[in-house]
Scaffold this motif. Structure first.
Motif, PDB file in Angstrom:
ATOM      1  N   THR A   1       0.844  -1.194   0.000  1.00  0.00           N
ATOM      2  CA  THR A   1       0.000   0.000   0.000  1.00  0.00           C
ATOM      3  C   THR A   1       0.883   1.248   0.000  1.00  0.00           C
ATOM      4  OG1 THR A   1      -0.142  -0.038   2.394  1.00  0.00           O
ATOM      5  CG2 THR A   1      -1.909  -1.130   1.187  1.00  0.00           C
ATOM      6  N   TYR A   2       0.383   2.296  -0.586  1.00  0.00           N
ATOM      7  CA  TYR A   2       1.119   3.560  -0.635  1.00  0.00           C
ATOM      8  C   TYR A   2       0.123   4.701  -0.780  1.00  0.00           C
ATOM      9  CZ  TYR A   2       0.238   2.977  -5.611  1.00  0.00           C
ATOM     10  OH  TYR A   2      -0.369   2.784  -6.822  1.00  0.00           O
ATOM     11  N   ASN A   3       0.579   5.881  -0.420  1.00  0.00           N
ATOM     12  CA  ASN A   3      -0.228   7.087  -0.589  1.00  0.00           C
ATOM     13  C   ASN A   3       0.171   7.744  -1.895  1.00  0.00           C
ATOM     14  OD1 ASN A   3      -1.570   6.851   1.862  1.00  0.00           O
ATOM     15  ND2 ASN A   3       0.105   7.855   2.961  1.00  0.00           N
ATOM     16  N   CYS A   4      -0.801   8.087  -2.675  1.00  0.00           N
ATOM     17  CA  CYS A   4      -0.560   8.738  -3.955  1.00  0.00           C
ATOM     18  C   CYS A   4      -0.962  10.202  -3.823  1.00  0.00           C
ATOM     19  CB  CYS A   4      -1.359   8.039  -5.059  1.00  0.00           C
ATOM     20  SG  CYS A   4      -1.038   8.717  -6.685  1.00  0.00           S
TER      21      CYS A   4
END
Length: 120
Positions: free
Chosen positions: A79-82
């Motif tokens: 998961t990552y923040n865009c």
């Protein structure tokens, strides 16, 4: 008696069994063997699909099958923040220039491959 859902699950199971460690070189031939040529698209439709894939993935390495594998939960990414502050293309002309550069790069790759193969 076989229900439609069971056949679908069996088919998905057989496809997934061909998927090994993130690679499935036989997947396309397996699907084609099972389904036959079931859809024919126009050149215009292929061009629009190509454009949608480029806009979605922003590279030439992935296609809709990569999206499907993630959607089915077969491939998992961390998961990552865009954070998007700027548009990738400032307008249609930038998009068209990008597409043209990809086409030129593909032509160059093809020519280099042919040249390399002719030397051997």
């Amino acid at each position: 008696k076989c229900s439609r859902g069971t056949r679908k699950q069996d088919f998905i199971g057989s496809l997934l069994s061909a998927y090994d460690k993130g690679l499935c070189p036989l997947l396309q031939s397996i699907v084609l063997k099972k389904t036959g040529a079931c859809v024919q698209t126009s050149v215009m439709a292929e061009s629009l699909i190509w454009r949608a894939e480029r806009l979605f993935f922003l590279n030439g390495e992935q296609d809709l099958s990569a999206f499907l594998l993630v959607d089915l939960g077969i491939v998992k990414y961390p998961t990552y923040n865009c954070i998007t502050l700027d548009h990738i293309f400032s307008g249609q002309s930038d998009l068209l220039s990008y597409e043209e550069s990809i086409e030129v790069a593909q032509i160059m790759d093809d020519l280099l491959m042919k040249t390399t193969l002719s030397w051997h």
